[in-house]
Design a protein around this motif. Sequence first.
Motif, PDB file in Angstrom:
ATOM      1  N   SER A  66       0.830  -1.211   0.000  1.00 13.79           N
ATOM      2  CA  SER A  66       0.000   0.000   0.000  1.00 13.79           C
ATOM      3  C   SER A  66       0.859   1.253   0.000  1.00 13.79           C
ATOM      4  O   SER A  66       0.546   2.233  -0.688  1.00 13.79           O
ATOM      5  N   GLU A  70       0.875   3.921  -3.008  1.00 12.98           N
ATOM      6  CA  GLU A  70       0.568   5.323  -2.719  1.00 12.98           C
ATOM      7  C   GLU A  70       1.685   6.234  -3.239  1.00 12.98           C
ATOM      8  O   GLU A  70       1.428   7.299  -3.808  1.00 12.98           O
ATOM      9  N   ARG A  73       1.360   6.465  -6.797  1.00 14.60           N
ATOM     10  CA  ARG A  73       0.063   7.038  -7.188  1.00 14.60           C
ATOM     11  C   ARG A  73      -0.633   6.187  -8.258  1.00 14.60           C
ATOM     12  O   ARG A  73      -1.094   6.692  -9.279  1.00 14.60           O
ATOM     13  N   GLU A  75      -3.488   4.512  -8.250  1.00 16.64           N
ATOM     14  CA  GLU A  75      -4.915   4.752  -8.466  1.00 16.64           C
ATOM     15  C   GLU A  75      -5.128   6.024  -9.288  1.00 16.64           C
ATOM     16  O   GLU A  75      -5.966   6.039 -10.211  1.00 16.64           O
ATOM     17  N   GLU A  76      -4.373   7.054  -8.964  1.00 18.37           N
ATOM     18  CA  GLU A  76      -4.504   8.313  -9.701  1.00 18.37           C
ATOM     19  C   GLU A  76      -4.132   8.135 -11.166  1.00 18.37           C
ATOM     20  O   GLU A  76      -4.821   8.633 -12.069  1.00 18.37           O
ATOM     21  N   GLU A  79      -6.811   5.972 -12.974  1.00 23.32           N
ATOM     22  CA  GLU A  79      -8.035   6.750 -13.191  1.00 23.32           C
ATOM     23  C   GLU A  79      -7.867   7.708 -14.374  1.00 23.32           C
ATOM     24  O   GLU A  79      -8.803   7.912 -15.153  1.00 23.32           O
ATOM     25  N   THR A  98     -15.410   2.771 -12.295  1.00 23.89           N
ATOM     26  CA  THR A  98     -15.847   1.824 -11.266  1.00 23.89           C
ATOM     27  C   THR A  98     -16.155   0.463 -11.874  1.00 23.89           C
ATOM     28  O   THR A  98     -15.772  -0.579 -11.332  1.00 23.89           O
ATOM     29  N   SER A 198     -15.870  -0.431  -0.795  1.00 28.68           N
ATOM     30  CA  SER A 198     -15.986   0.754  -1.644  1.00 28.68           C
ATOM     31  C   SER A 198     -17.279   0.738  -2.450  1.00 28.68           C
ATOM     32  O   SER A 198     -17.942   1.762  -2.603  1.00 28.68           O
ATOM     33  N   LYS A 204     -14.387   4.885   1.134  1.00 28.72           N
ATOM     34  CA  LYS A 204     -13.618   4.891  -0.103  1.00 28.72           C
ATOM     35  C   LYS A 204     -12.216   4.379   0.177  1.00 28.72           C
ATOM     36  O   LYS A 204     -11.465   4.965   0.968  1.00 28.72           O
ATOM     37  N   LYS A 206      -8.566   3.063  -1.549  1.00 30.91           N
ATOM     38  CA  LYS A 206      -7.768   3.085  -2.771  1.00 30.91           C
ATOM     39  C   LYS A 206      -7.217   1.688  -3.054  1.00 30.91           C
ATOM     40  O   LYS A 206      -6.051   1.392  -2.800  1.00 30.91           O
ATOM     41  N   ASN A 209      -4.035   1.148  -5.196  1.00 31.55           N
ATOM     42  CA  ASN A 209      -2.763   1.436  -4.533  1.00 31.55           C
ATOM     43  C   ASN A 209      -2.278   0.261  -3.693  1.00 31.55           C
ATOM     44  O   ASN A 209      -1.110   0.217  -3.298  1.00 31.55           O
TER      45      ASN A 209
END
Length: 225
Positions: A66, A70, A73, A75-76, A79, A98, A198, A204, A206, A209
Amino acid sequence: MIGTLVNVGAIILGGSIGLLFRAKIPERLFKIVFQAIGVFTLYLGISMALKASELLIMVFSLVLGSLLGELLRLEERVEKLSEGLKKRVGSGDANFSTGLLTAFMLFCMGAMTIVGSLEEGMGKEPTLLLTKSLMDGISSVALAAVMGIGVLFSVVPLLIYQGGLTLLAALFGDIIPQIVIDEITGIGGVLIIALGISILELKKIKVLNMLPAILIEILLCYIFL
């Protein structure tokens, strides 16, 4: 990679059927179906997580994975890629990302994915992956009906992940012990539990991550087991 290709085709077919039903489902039914999928996701995750026996390795893998995710990044970045793909296909579906993430996690984190890919990679009949294809095809009908076209595009990371496992198994499959498979399944179950939380909008998380935890779990298993 016949099993994986059939799996991809089944999801596309099932998801396409689900999209046809999507337009006919009243808006008031979406929420309850969404919740049903969330509850099932929790159940699936718990059943998988219980296969793990090396809890200390799992905890360290989750924490380190994790932190790494993080810092990167993940997940960022995913997305952004998902939003770019959404624009390219001209989709206005608010649940695109999603749907893609949920379908990918549900279709790829199970024991059938790992064991089936290993079996096919080692030259055996892809019976398990063909069975999984049937199950995923049926599941994709419901997922696409509720979560939209993003479910169909989950076949892209599925092809990379499941196909990659098959190719790796062709090279190293004979040296992967059952206990490592069980531990991978277990940590995959924990990630699916997080996904279920989630989906139910309880918190929420992540989840993307946390994905590096799987790689760290494999590494720690080979070091300490």
